[in-house]
Scaffold this active site. Structure first.
Site, PDB file in Angstrom:
ATOM      1  N   GLU A 278       0.828  -1.208   0.000  1.00 21.11           N
ATOM      2  CA  GLU A 278       0.000   0.000   0.000  1.00 21.11           C
ATOM      3  C   GLU A 278       0.862   1.258   0.000  1.00 21.11           C
ATOM      4  OE1 GLU A 278      -3.210   0.137  -0.422  1.00 21.11           O
ATOM      5  OE2 GLU A 278      -3.335  -2.047  -0.491  1.00 21.11           O
TER       6      GLU A 278
ATOM      7  N   HIS B 256       2.104   2.339  -3.329  1.00 17.83           N
ATOM      8  CA  HIS B 256       1.206   3.221  -4.084  1.00 17.83           C
ATOM      9  C   HIS B 256       1.494   4.688  -3.745  1.00 17.83           C
ATOM     10  CE1 HIS B 256      -1.200   0.141  -5.932  1.00 17.83           C
ATOM     11  NE2 HIS B 256      -1.602  -0.375  -4.788  1.00 17.83           N
TER      12      HIS B 256
ATOM     13  N   GLU C 111      -0.586  -1.725  -9.628  1.00 15.21           N
ATOM     14  CA  GLU C 111      -0.508  -2.834  -8.674  1.00 15.21           C
ATOM     15  C   GLU C 111       0.809  -3.601  -8.839  1.00 15.21           C
ATOM     16  OE1 GLU C 111      -2.541  -3.387  -6.166  1.00 15.21           O
ATOM     17  OE2 GLU C 111      -3.687  -1.639  -6.813  1.00 15.21           O
TER      18      GLU C 111
ATOM     19  N   ASP D 189       3.650  -3.969  -5.943  1.00 13.13           N
ATOM     20  CA  ASP D 189       4.188  -5.282  -5.553  1.00 13.13           C
ATOM     21  C   ASP D 189       5.711  -5.291  -5.673  1.00 13.13           C
ATOM     22  OD1 ASP D 189       1.764  -6.373  -4.918  1.00 13.13           O
ATOM     23  OD2 ASP D 189       1.543  -7.553  -6.746  1.00 13.13           O
TER      24      ASP D 189
END
Length: 465
Positions: A304, A307, A386, A390
């Site tokens: 998270e 991001h 995403e 990761d």
């Protein structure tokens, strides 16, 4: 600014056919909306046979036992059938509303409502608010039984529902109340900007919508969220220590660290962050804390924070502004086209001076196929983000010079598997269905990518040695 308005005027000139050509816009909306619904039904039909597979993908074979996989497949199958039926039902309802002129009826009812209080049709914003309420009530009532079925039958059957009938009704009423308290002033201000700015409304309305989004970032967690869930400071312990340490090392502006009682309504798990650039808050579902180890939750949070590090929310905000600008730039051609409203059964007296809210609502319907395509493009962009988040988690050891985080990718893989197993998430996914519906890569795709990131990092480390 003058250059912008000249370009917008040129665009309106190209769209002038809207006001002159005899086009049956109702037919096109019906065809477009049914086309999108039937395409979505086709995707469900493509996906449905995958729920009959008896074993998980090879990369997941060691993580799903037979019972868990069977439950996942049954849950996916039931959700697919429910989605197919509800999608067709809602489209049939929307189609009937169009066919029988319900939007014109709702506008007329809005006029009668304000007339009862002594206001005439010259009070367009007041009539628009009444119109919105009438339309909301008419369209919302049929969806209540579907929502109740999903909560108390479908989710209950598969062990996820924690909502009581009282809580269901309370949430429904709270949602309506919030929609009225926030939605009505927003709509009034939205329409006022239209009237105040005239044909030069685009930049002003863009500024208004951006300001509203920022205000909601502040209001939602502090005012709205507590009405539905309890946010408590995360208890002292290993997870809090790990999270605060990670935020400090990344220079993440963490202000509050919360645990949310997601189990009050469902056993699904998640974690997220929100806030302004200089003040962020992390929220972790109590179900995630219960089902995963602290080091695995830390890996989810590393993803998270990836991001945040790569400014994905800001980039998505910029993309959304371009999207909004495009819609607003095209809208005046439809706002100044009386025959556009005539196509939807509005009387000539109304169509000559089209109400902004009505024209905008119908214009949005015209855009339904375009919005479906844009949705696929946004999903593609979201999936790229995403992957990047990761990869950030996998490479966090090098970024922070923290050897204790060298297994972050492995921990994230375990956490993702746990989340999918506990949430009974689908593991066999048709590529076209995924492209249309999913903003995240599938679990299989993410695990393979994490393994590739880890292998590449390990290979680079050996080469350095």
């Amino acid at each position: 600014m003058d250059l912008l308005h000249s370009q917008l005027a040129a665009l309106q000139q190209k769209l002038s056919f809207v006001a002159t050509d005899p086009i049956d816009w109702k037919f096109y909306v019906q065809a477009f909306s049914w086309g999108v619904t039937l395409f979505e039904s086709y995707l469900l039909i493509r996906q449905y046979p995958l729920y009959s597979k008896t074993s998980p993908p090879e990369v997941l074979a060691g993580h799903f036992d037979d019972e868990a996989f069977k439950k996942s497949q049954n849950y996916g199958k039931d959700k697919a059938k429910f989605s197919l039926v509800t999608g067709l039902f809602k489209q049939a309802l929307d189609s009937a509303m169009l066919h029988y002129g319900l939007y014109a009826f709702a506008w007329n009812m809005g006029g009668r409502t304000i007339a009862y209080f002594g206001y005439g049709s010259e009070y367009e914003i007041s009539q628009s608010l009444a119109f919105a309420i009438v339309l909301f009530v008419i369209s919302s009532i049929p969806s209540i039984p579907l929502s109740a079925y999903q909560t108390f039958v479908l989710e209950e059957k598969h062990g996820f529902n924690k909502t009581t009938p009282t809580l269901f009704v309370t949430d429904l009423l709270k949602g309506w109340a919030i929609g009225f308290v926030i939605g009505m002033p927003f709509l009034a201000a939205f329409l006022y900007v239209f009237k105040w700015a005239g044909d030069r409304f685009v930049p002003w309305l863009m500024a208004f919508l951006l300001a509203f989004q920022i205000i909601m970032v502040i209001i939602y967690p502090t005012v709205i969220q507590p009405l539905f869930n309890k946010l408590s400071p995360l208890k002292e312990g290993e997870l809090r220590t790990r999270t605060e340490s990670l935020a400090t090392k990344l220079k993440f502006p963490l202000k509050h660290l919360y645990e949310i009682d997601g189990s009050k309504r469902s056993s699904h798990s998640n974690a997220y962050f929100f806030g302004l650039p200089w003040s962020k808050h992390i929220v972790i579902f109590d179900t995630l804390i219960k089902e995963s180890k602290p080091d695995e939750v830390e890996a989810v949070l590393a993803h998270e924070l990836g991001h945040w590090y790569h400014m994905h929310p800001t980039k998505l905000l910029c993309v959304s502004q371009v999207h909004i600008f495009t819609i607003l730039a095209m809208f005046p051609a439809f706002l100044h086209a009386p025959q556009f409203l005539r196509s939807f059964d509005f009387p000539e007296a109304v169509s000559v001076f089209p109400p902004t809210i009505v024209a905008f609502l119908l214009f949005q319907m015209i855009l339904s196929p375009l919005e479906a395509v844009i949705g696929i493009a946004l999903n593609f962009l979201s999936r790229q983000f995403e992957w990047e988040a990761d990869r950030f988690a996998c490479e966090i050891q090098e970024r922070l010079s923290a050897p204790e985080m060298k297994d972050m990718g492995e921990r994230l893989s375990r956490a993702l598997i746990t989340l999918h197993v506990k949430n009974l998430s689908t593991v066999w996914v048709d590529w076209l269905y995924s492209a249309y519906h999913h903003s995240h890569p599938t679990l299989t795709e993410r695990l393979k990518a994490l393994q590739a990131f880890q292998a590449k990092r390990d290979g680079a480390a050996k080469k350095d040695l």
